[in-house]
Design a protein around this motif. Structure first.
Motif, short mmCIF file in Angstrom:
data_model
loop_
_atom_site.label_atom_id
_atom_site.label_comp_id
_atom_site.label_asym_id
_atom_site.label_seq_id
_atom_site.Cartn_x
_atom_site.Cartn_y
_atom_site.Cartn_z
N UNK A 153 -82.86 19.31 -89.81
CA UNK A 153 -82.18 20.58 -90.15
C UNK A 153 -83.16 21.71 -90.40
N UNK A 154 -84.44 21.39 -90.51
CA UNK A 154 -85.43 22.41 -90.81
C UNK A 154 -85.61 22.65 -92.29
N UNK A 155 -85.06 21.77 -93.13
CA UNK A 155 -85.20 21.92 -94.58
C UNK A 155 -86.54 21.38 -95.08
N UNK A 156 -87.23 20.64 -94.23
CA UNK A 156 -88.57 20.15 -94.55
C UNK A 156 -89.39 20.13 -93.28
N UNK A 157 -90.64 20.53 -93.38
CA UNK A 157 -91.51 20.58 -92.20
C UNK A 157 -92.00 19.19 -91.81
N UNK A 158 -92.31 18.37 -92.83
CA UNK A 158 -92.75 17.00 -92.59
C UNK A 158 -91.84 16.05 -93.36
N UNK A 159 -91.59 14.88 -92.79
CA UNK A 159 -90.83 13.85 -93.47
C UNK A 159 -91.64 12.58 -93.57
N UNK A 160 -91.64 11.95 -94.74
CA UNK A 160 -92.41 10.74 -94.98
C UNK A 160 -91.43 9.63 -95.35
N UNK A 161 -91.39 8.58 -94.57
CA UNK A 161 -90.48 7.47 -94.85
C UNK A 161 -90.86 6.27 -93.99
N UNK A 162 -90.21 5.14 -94.23
CA UNK A 162 -90.40 4.00 -93.35
C UNK A 162 -90.11 4.45 -91.91
N UNK A 163 -90.97 4.06 -90.98
CA UNK A 163 -90.76 4.44 -89.58
C UNK A 163 -89.41 3.95 -89.09
#
Length: 225
Positions: A153-163
């Motif tokens: 959605x563009x609410x975060x530039x990077x996302x960190x999570x389980x692949x």
């Protein structure tokens, strides 16, 4: 049959459970969620036949007598990765220093609050020495909202999570895994509960998952345990 299943292997179960239902003529009711939340429910007495959580969580259930000793079955493993919105530039994250630069350059970074990766990632920031600098950039999704949705959605530039949790989200692209010195590999495991109302069906589903899941793992961001 009631199954408690962590989001880390949700994409695999969503494909295999319908196949099992067709083959067995049984019905499987799956409760999805973060491992810690599901573990709390089970420890509080929630009824289930099969639990699919992290290896540590299954071991904790064994310690409390809620899964039989020696009853843990390892299904798959996954690492933590970084995602960007589809079409966005992918930063270099190939080393701890490169990841540090990418995080500091990002306007916003999302990670889960309760999942394994969300609990672990703040320790990565501490090890990189940027925990304080990143505080204003961190975005936490609402419960039940995948990190990838915020990125798409563009609410975060990077996302960190389980692949394995980032890959199924439309609208994001995987940059890559965390660099090896900062990576945490999670093993996802299962166990039949002694209190199961349908222990034979639960055991049959578990055997089915072991036999049929391997070809699905790599496309889902997982690897054999």
């Amino acid at each position: 049959m009631k199954v408690f299943c962590t989001n880390g292997v949700k994409s695999v179960l969503r494909e295999l459970v319908p196949a099992f239902e067709r083959a067995s003529a049984g019905k499987v009711d799956v409760a999805w969620g973060a491992t810690n939340g599901l573990l709390q429910e089970l420890n509080a007495g929630a009824a289930a036949d099969l639990a699919i959580l992290t290896a540590e969580a299954i071991d904790a259930l064994i310690g409390r007598g809620k899964v039989a000793a020696g009853g843990r079955v390892d299904l798959a493993r996954s690492g933590i990765g970084v995602a960007v919105r589809r079409g966005a530039a992918k930063p270099d994250i190939g080393s701890p220093e490169a990841l540090k630069r990418a995080l500091l350059a990002a306007k916003s970074v999302a990670h889960s609050k309760a999942g394994m990766s969300g609990i672990y990632f703040p320790t990565v920031l501490e090890r990189l020495g940027i925990a304080e600098a990143m505080k204003a950039k961190i975005v936490l999704p609402d419960p039940g909202t995948p990190v990838g949705d915020l990125v798409a959605r563009g609410d975060a530039e990077l996302g960190i999570q389980q692949i394995s949790e980032l890959l199924p989200v439309a609208g994001v692209e995987i940059v890559g895994p965390l660099p090896d010195p900062l990576q945490k590999i999670t093993t996802f495991s299962a166990g039949v509960l002694p209190s199961a109302k349908e222990p034979d069906a639960a055991a049959a589903l578990l055997r089915f998952l072991v036999a049929e899941s391997r070809p699905l793992l790599a496309p889902k961001g997982l690897e054999p345990a």
